[in-house]
Design an enzyme around this catalytic site. Structure first.
Site, PDB file in Angstrom:
ATOM      1  N   ARG A   1       0.830  -1.210   0.000  1.00 12.54           N
ATOM      2  CA  ARG A   1       0.000   0.000   0.000  1.00 12.54           C
ATOM      3  C   ARG A   1       0.866   1.261   0.000  1.00 12.54           C
ATOM      4  O   ARG A   1       0.491   2.287   0.583  1.00 12.54           O
ATOM      5  CB  ARG A   1      -0.958   0.025   1.190  1.00 12.54           C
ATOM      6  CG  ARG A   1      -1.773  -1.228   1.389  1.00 12.54           C
ATOM      7  CD  ARG A   1      -2.564  -1.602   0.170  1.00 12.54           C
ATOM      8  NE  ARG A   1      -3.313  -2.854   0.374  1.00 12.54           N
ATOM      9  CZ  ARG A   1      -3.988  -3.457  -0.605  1.00 12.54           C
ATOM     10  NH1 ARG A   1      -4.000  -2.969  -1.826  1.00 12.54           N
ATOM     11  NH2 ARG A   1      -4.637  -4.570  -0.359  1.00 12.54           N
TER      12      ARG A   1
ATOM     13  N   GLU B   1      -5.930 -11.873   8.264  1.00 10.91           N
ATOM     14  CA  GLU B   1      -5.665 -11.942   6.822  1.00 10.91           C
ATOM     15  C   GLU B   1      -4.561 -12.948   6.494  1.00 10.91           C
ATOM     16  O   GLU B   1      -3.669 -12.666   5.701  1.00 10.91           O
ATOM     17  CB  GLU B   1      -5.331 -10.543   6.280  1.00 10.91           C
ATOM     18  CG  GLU B   1      -6.470  -9.550   6.476  1.00 10.91           C
ATOM     19  CD  GLU B   1      -6.228  -8.164   5.904  1.00 10.91           C
ATOM     20  OE1 GLU B   1      -5.058  -7.759   5.818  1.00 10.91           O
ATOM     21  OE2 GLU B   1      -7.220  -7.488   5.546  1.00 10.91           O
TER      22      GLU B   1
ATOM     23  N   ARG C   1      -1.871  -5.936  17.207  1.00 14.58           N
ATOM     24  CA  ARG C   1      -2.955  -5.328  16.427  1.00 14.58           C
ATOM     25  C   ARG C   1      -4.286  -6.040  16.641  1.00 14.58           C
ATOM     26  O   ARG C   1      -4.339  -7.273  16.733  1.00 14.58           O
ATOM     27  CB  ARG C   1      -2.582  -5.292  14.949  1.00 14.58           C
ATOM     28  CG  ARG C   1      -1.348  -4.435  14.716  1.00 14.58           C
ATOM     29  CD  ARG C   1      -0.943  -4.396  13.266  1.00 14.58           C
ATOM     30  NE  ARG C   1      -1.693  -3.450  12.483  1.00 14.58           N
ATOM     31  CZ  ARG C   1      -2.262  -3.728  11.317  1.00 14.58           C
ATOM     32  NH1 ARG C   1      -2.235  -4.949  10.832  1.00 14.58           N
ATOM     33  NH2 ARG C   1      -2.887  -2.792  10.639  1.00 14.58           N
TER      34      ARG C   1
ATOM     35  N   ARG D   1     -18.238  -7.752   9.766  1.00 17.85           N
ATOM     36  CA  ARG D   1     -16.813  -7.471   9.981  1.00 17.85           C
ATOM     37  C   ARG D   1     -16.604  -6.334  10.977  1.00 17.85           C
ATOM     38  O   ARG D   1     -15.636  -6.349  11.733  1.00 17.85           O
ATOM     39  CB  ARG D   1     -16.168  -7.147   8.630  1.00 17.85           C
ATOM     40  CG  ARG D   1     -14.745  -6.665   8.743  1.00 17.85           C
ATOM     41  CD  ARG D   1     -14.076  -6.704   7.395  1.00 17.85           C
ATOM     42  NE  ARG D   1     -12.884  -5.869   7.393  1.00 17.85           N
ATOM     43  CZ  ARG D   1     -12.108  -5.670   6.338  1.00 17.85           C
ATOM     44  NH1 ARG D   1     -12.407  -6.245   5.171  1.00 17.85           N
ATOM     45  NH2 ARG D   1     -11.038  -4.909   6.408  1.00 17.85           N
TER      46      ARG D   1
ATOM     47  N   ASP E   1     -11.879  -0.509   7.881  1.00 18.32           N
ATOM     48  CA  ASP E   1     -10.531  -0.498   7.331  1.00 18.32           C
ATOM     49  C   ASP E   1     -10.177   0.824   6.656  1.00 18.32           C
ATOM     50  O   ASP E   1     -10.099   0.883   5.436  1.00 18.32           O
ATOM     51  CB  ASP E   1     -10.397  -1.660   6.328  1.00 18.32           C
ATOM     52  CG  ASP E   1      -8.936  -2.019   6.074  1.00 18.32           C
ATOM     53  OD1 ASP E   1      -8.052  -1.332   6.613  1.00 18.32           O
ATOM     54  OD2 ASP E   1      -8.688  -2.980   5.350  1.00 18.32           O
TER      55      ASP E   1
ATOM     56  N   GLU F   1      -4.279   4.640   1.149  1.00 19.08           N
ATOM     57  CA  GLU F   1      -4.819   3.452   0.482  1.00 19.08           C
ATOM     58  C   GLU F   1      -6.232   3.685  -0.056  1.00 19.08           C
ATOM     59  O   GLU F   1      -6.515   3.390  -1.214  1.00 19.08           O
ATOM     60  CB  GLU F   1      -4.821   2.265   1.453  1.00 19.08           C
ATOM     61  CG  GLU F   1      -5.439   1.011   0.849  1.00 19.08           C
ATOM     62  CD  GLU F   1      -5.367  -0.200   1.768  1.00 19.08           C
ATOM     63  OE1 GLU F   1      -4.868  -0.082   2.904  1.00 19.08           O
ATOM     64  OE2 GLU F   1      -5.817  -1.280   1.334  1.00 19.08           O
TER      65      GLU F   1
ATOM     66  N   GLU G   1     -14.550  12.640  -0.106  1.00 21.50           N
ATOM     67  CA  GLU G   1     -15.719  11.893   0.382  1.00 21.50           C
ATOM     68  C   GLU G   1     -16.916  12.099  -0.551  1.00 21.50           C
ATOM     69  O   GLU G   1     -17.665  11.160  -0.825  1.00 21.50           O
ATOM     70  CB  GLU G   1     -16.067  12.363   1.800  1.00 21.50           C
ATOM     71  CG  GLU G   1     -17.266  11.632   2.395  1.00 21.50           C
ATOM     72  CD  GLU G   1     -17.571  12.058   3.826  1.00 21.50           C
ATOM     73  OE1 GLU G   1     -17.206  13.190   4.197  1.00 21.50           O
ATOM     74  OE2 GLU G   1     -18.169  11.257   4.558  1.00 21.50           O
TER      75      GLU G   1
HETATM   76  C1  GCU Z   1      -5.657  -3.416   4.749  1.00 15.29           C
HETATM   77  C2  GCU Z   1      -4.663  -3.434   3.622  1.00 15.29           C
HETATM   78  C3  GCU Z   1      -3.673  -4.554   3.742  1.00 15.29           C
HETATM   79  C4  GCU Z   1      -3.041  -4.526   5.137  1.00 15.29           C
HETATM   80  C5  GCU Z   1      -4.122  -4.546   6.197  1.00 15.29           C
HETATM   81  C6  GCU Z   1      -3.583  -4.394   7.607  1.00 15.29           C
HETATM   82  O1  GCU Z   1      -6.529  -4.498   4.647  1.00 15.29           O
HETATM   83  O2  GCU Z   1      -5.341  -3.529   2.396  1.00 15.29           O
HETATM   84  O3  GCU Z   1      -2.689  -4.405   2.748  1.00 15.29           O
HETATM   85  O4  GCU Z   1      -2.184  -5.598   5.300  1.00 15.29           O
HETATM   86  O5  GCU Z   1      -5.008  -3.490   5.981  1.00 15.29           O
HETATM   87  O6  GCU Z   1      -3.784  -3.332   8.174  1.00 15.29           O
HETATM   88  O7  GCU Z   1      -2.990  -5.308   8.149  1.00 15.29           O
END
Ligand code: GCU
Length: 657
Positions: free
Chosen positions: A142, A267, A300, A317, A346, A374, A489
């Protein structure tokens, strides 16, 4: 342009200090940085660095009565001398840059001594930098400003002059910690903890003279992938022992190492869930390895199901972080900071505040922001983000008269401070941030983390004054930038509904791009209406994660703020907003208006042709063209989509396709 843009520290920014007689008193590596700055400034502007005799500016580092905060400083005037005092080099550095920002006013203004101290003890930038370039994400995940300034050719760069210049910029705005690698920790980057550690030592040396401690993002599976153990179970004694030993080796090499950053069970990253353990078990095993050395783990809270079935309307989510973490309040060790994304989804252009921030009074919490754009134009669009960040930090989860988010993060709530963290927006681009005006977001983050009460306009004004000496551009830049977040926005996803971006790269419009995806980011538009029902009465119950009064404010369409209506409610297109407009007409109007605003921004910028360096002018001009193209694409896709869905024509008969 020759070399690298000086950002907000061009030689001209030091004119007031550099043309005077300056004395620096004190020792240590950060005082040496201050002395070096003064030396350069006086050489440039005709002043002098003096040991004795009269001085116009005295920068004094040493014991001072009851002061205990090493980052604090006092500025005042004694006769015709401006005096900055701090008990530590880092406070002196901050005081020095305060004087630089003030310019002539530091020598002519109010004489009464004033103490300045940061409102947030932790002001951190995370870098999503990889050593190896990823074929899809590039080198900086990103990242919109080129490759990494830390890494090249499979290792830390041999030439760290760029990183050094960056550390200087960060020190000048009070950033005091950096995460050196991506939270998604890949194979090579995992080794920064072990055999690549000598490289990390070099980066720590770059940041140390500016009062900045370094952190590493580590993989929860490291005991297996690096240590060869059969498990990474946090309750396994061999795993704890591996973390303790590895961490001790890090501190032997870097005594002021800050600690770890961890993205676990998120993720696809490994985490404690694989062993039936919770995130307190996971965080605490690292915290106990760091504790003997004064280190901190930033853990996190971005944990959610990214393999959701879009047909499943009960999974939300937005609820995930609170569902996972709120029950763990009180079970984290004192050197764990839970790093919570400011919004529950996000980093969208508009989200409510994450309810986690009000739900864990016995946990140190850091608020995570995204300086890298992003979802806010990827440094192709002008989008000055301080207005959004300030709003978030000023939000009071328990209503008026109660602590604000900035108070909770700053340790003025129930738990000790966690701080403010953001994802950096720099790369090896000559302008640092791709878009030259995106430098204001980096600067603005540092200033706001220092003092969340500074207005976005005042912060921007400081940035303009330093970056563009002389006042010719001041008004025009405010015109272009002050309202640019609202403009962005207006032409993108409406009323807090979020996303509608192209999947994968997240740039440009694709209204249904994520609608049938596993990512949990849906808008549910049909022929009758749009939005996500997150109420307790009929929806996912997300509103119930907030304390009063917000749980009720958000629950009702009557009281829910317009800008978040579609985040919390699914409403008919004819629903009338507090503004008096219907939802559908609001969508049309804001999308036409947003594009017109971008056109005006481009017109205003065009007037600056002779007032800014030609490279800056050309880069911004080209990017504004792209911003306008993209805004028009957003306008036409969003308006057309909703016109076709709803069949409701624009009240003003404008062209919709
Ligand atoms: C978003 C982002 C990812 C990143 C993730 C995170 O989803 O698109 O690239 O890894 O945030 O904050 O871990």
């Amino acid at each position: 342009m020759i070399g690298v843009h000086p950002a907000w520290l061009p030689a001209s920014a030091f004119r007031s200090v550099g043309s005077r007689r300056v004395r620096v008193i004190g020792d240590g590596p950060v005082v040496a940085t201050v002395r070096g700055e003064v030396d350069t400034a006086v050489a440039e502007h005709g002043g002098a660095l003096v040991d004795d005799g009269p001085a116009d500016l005295e920068l004094v580092c040493g014991p001072d009565g009851g002061e205990t905060d090493p980052e604090a400083f006092v500025v005042g005037r004694a006769g015709s001398t401006t005096v900055v005092r701090a008990i530590d080099g880092v406070g002196l550095l901050y005081g020095f840059h305060h004087v630089v920002r003030q310019g002539e006013a530091a020598f002519t203004g109010e004489a009464r001594a004033r103490r300045h101290a940061p409102r947030q003890p932790v002001r951190m930038l995370d870098h999503w930098d990889n050593i190896d370039a990823n074929p899809v994400m590039g080198q900086v995940e990103r990242g919109y400003a080129g490759g990494s300034i830390f890494y090249a050719d499979g290792a830390v760069r041999a030439d760290l002059s760029r990183a050094r210049a960056y550390a200087r910029l960060l020190g000048s705005i009070g950033v005091n910690r950096v995460g050196l690698n991506n939270v998604n920790v890949h194979r090579t980057e995992a080794r920064l903890l072990t055999d690549l550690l000598p490289d990390v030592v070099r980066l720590a040396e770059v940041f140390r003279p500016h009062g900045i401690r370094v952190h590493l993002s580590v993989s929860f599976a490291a005991p297996m992938t690096l240590g060869g153990l059969p498990t990474a179970d946090p309750l396994d004694p061999a795993v704890a022992e591996w973390w303790a030993r590895t961490t001790a080796e890090v501190y032997a090499a870097i005594p002021d190492f800050g600690g770890y950053v961890v993205k676990a069970d998120s993720e696809g990253q490994p985490g404690p869930f694989a062993y039936g353990r919770d995130h307190a078990d996971g965080a605490n095993v690292l915290a106990r390895a760091l504790a003997p050395f004064g280190g901190t783990v930033f853990w996190r809270a971005f944990v959610y199901n990214h393999r959701q079935d879009w047909r499943d309307r009960s999974t939300d989510r937005a609820r995930a972080a609170h569902d996972h973490f709120a029950p763990l309040d009180g079970s984290f060790d004192p050197n764990v900071v839970l790093q919570v994304k400011a919004g529950p989804m996000d980093f969208q252009v508009r989200e409510p505040l994450s309810p986690v921030i009000a739900a864990m009074p016995r946990t140190r919490l850091a608020v995570e922001l995204q300086v890298t754009q992003e979802y806010t134009g990827q440094q192709k669009h002008v989008c000055y983000l301080n207005p959004m960040w300030r709003e978030m930090l000023a939000f009071r989860p328990w209503g008026e008269g109660e602590p604000a988010v900035a108070d909770i993060a700053g340790g003025r709530g129930a738990a000790p401070a966690g701080g403010v963290v953001a994802v950096s927006n720099v790369g090896d681009d000559p302008f640092w941030t791709g878009h030259p005006l995106a430098q204001a977001n980096l600067f603005g983050f540092g200033r706001l983390a220092w003092d969340d009460r500074l207005t976005p306009e005042a912060v921007l004004d400081e940035w303009i004054g330093l970056t563009f000496p002389g006042s010719a551009v001041r008004e025009a830049l405010h015109e272009v930038m002050d309202g640019s977040w609202s403009t962005y926005e207006r032409y993108t996803a409406p009323l807090g509904v979020g996303f509608m971006v192209n999947p994968g790269n997240h740039y440009g419009p694709s209204v249904d791009g994520y609608e049938y995806s596993p990512w949990g980011t849906y808008h549910f538009a049909d022929r009758d209406g749009v939005g996500v029902d997150r109420t307790r009465a009929t929806g996912t119950g997300f509103t119930g994660q907030f304390p009063a009064p917000w749980r009720d404010v958000y629950e009702s369409v009557e009281t829910c703020p317009d800008e978040l209506l579609l985040f919390f409610h699914h409403v008919p297109y004819g629903h009338v907003l507090h503004s008096g407009k219907t939802v559908i007409q609001h969508i049309y109007d804001t999308h036409f208006a947003g594009c017109e605003e971008v056109s005006r921004m481009a017109g205003t910028w065009a007037r600056l042709k002779d007032d800014v360096p030609v490279e800056v002018f050309e880069r911004v001009t080209a990017l504004l063209e792209e911003q306008l193209r993209c805004a028009i694409e957003w306008r036409d896709q969003v308006n057309t989509y909703f016109w076709r869905k709803s069949g409701v024509p624009d009240a003003h008969g404008r062209r919709i396709y």
